[in-house]
Design an enzyme around this catalytic site. Structure first.
Site, PDB file in Angstrom:
ATOM      1  CB  ALA A   1      -1.007   0.055   1.219  1.00  0.00           C
TER       2      ALA A   1
ATOM      3  CG  HIS B   1      -8.088  -8.878  -5.011  1.00  0.00           C
ATOM      4  ND1 HIS B   1      -7.077  -9.175  -6.022  1.00  0.00           N
ATOM      5  CD2 HIS B   1      -7.598  -8.700  -4.128  1.00  0.00           C
ATOM      6  CE1 HIS B   1      -5.827  -8.808  -5.572  1.00  0.00           C
ATOM      7  NE2 HIS B   1      -6.195  -8.361  -4.282  1.00  0.00           N
TER       8      HIS B   1
ATOM      9  CE  LYS C   1       0.446  -7.584  -9.276  1.00  0.00           C
ATOM     10  NZ  LYS C   1       0.990  -9.046  -8.666  1.00  0.00           N
TER      11      LYS C   1
ATOM     12  CE1 TYR D   1      -9.774  -5.333   6.129  1.00  0.00           C
ATOM     13  CE2 TYR D   1     -10.616  -7.066   5.537  1.00  0.00           C
ATOM     14  CZ  TYR D   1      -9.573  -6.479   6.025  1.00  0.00           C
ATOM     15  OH  TYR D   1      -8.377  -7.355   5.929  1.00  0.00           O
TER      16      TYR D   1
END
Length: 257
Positions: free
Chosen positions: A15, A79, A97, A58
């Site tokens: 990140a 993801h 990705k 989250y």
């Protein structure tokens, strides 16, 4: 909007380089919050990188009305789920990705994004560098003539076999990690969608590839080849090559020019 306020799902090691540091150089983007499974880890991450808010989980991040967009650097297997949740919560999403773990998930995510009215982008940063655009222009211009073959490679050593990139349950493997770059670049340079002719993996355990070679074919008649590895005799290789009937282009390190 005058400023895109971004929240990070998880205190991932990627990140800072992928988002936090670049955002500091962009007037219209700011990283405003982070959430992790371990709040203590999120607090340490926020403190180190001067992120103003730490949220409990989250779900809280997705529900925060002061956040416009979500960066999803979670393990590959998470993801699709959390990108869909973020889109349905009204957030734009920058997802690391590979976008999903498989094609069925990718179709579902694309469908949700299309109906959400939000932006979904896969984090292939190299594609937006002028170098990548110049490579595409050279091939598309016809300077090399009719394209006959495109080859891409991305190999680096990762002998830490306890790393999540070797975990099948987390959608790991060489093809999922570095291989998706080779496939992405192959499609960019060829300008066509390939089909797989053959593939051969070197395995680390029964379900995980530590290296992969594949031969591909394009509708125009051109052929393609990818080579990716996290542990093989090809320890370090980052390259691309396009062969036409009038010339050849060789590229060193297309991902970090």
């Amino acid at each position: 909007m005058s400023n895109v306020r971004i929240g990070i799902l998880g205190a991932a090691a990627i990140a800072p380089a992928a988002l936090v540091k670049p955002a500091r150089g962009v007037d219209r983007a700011s990283v405003v919050a982070v959430a992790a499974r371990d709040r203590g880890r999120a607090e340490a991450f926020a403190s180190k990188w001067s992120i103003p808010a730490v949220l409990d989980d989250y779900e809280a991040l997705l529900g925060d009305p002061h956040i416009d967009a979500i960066y999803n650097p979670l393990p590959n297997s998470l993801h699709a789920d959390w990108t869909i949740r973020a889109l349905r919560a009204g957030k734009h999403v920058l997802c690391e990705k590979p976008l999903t773990s498989n094609a069925d998930q990718a179709r579902e995510v694309a469908s949700v994004a299309a109906s959400s009215g939000r932006v979904l982008m896969e984090a292939f940063h190299y594609r937006y560098h002028p170098f990548a655009e110049r490579l595409r222009e050279i091939v598309a211009s016809g300077e090399l003539g009719t394209v006959q073959r495109v080859e891409t490679a991305m190999c680096f050593p990762l002998p830490r076999f306890g790393d999540i990139r070797y975990d099948y349950a987390l959608a790991g493997g060489a093809t999922m990690d570095v291989g998706c770059y080779t496939i992405h670049c192959l499609r960019l340079l060829a300008g066509e969608e390939p089909t797989v002719v053959s593939a051969e993996a070197k395995r680390k355990g029964p379900k995980i590839d530590r290296a992969m070679r594949a031969e591909l074919a394009f509708p125009s008649g051109a052929t393609g080849g990818i080579h990716c590895s996290m542990w093989s005799s090809s320890l370090l290789k980052l390259s691309a090559r396009v062969v036409g009937d009038r010339g050849e282009m060789k590229v060193r390190n297309f991902t970090m020019p």
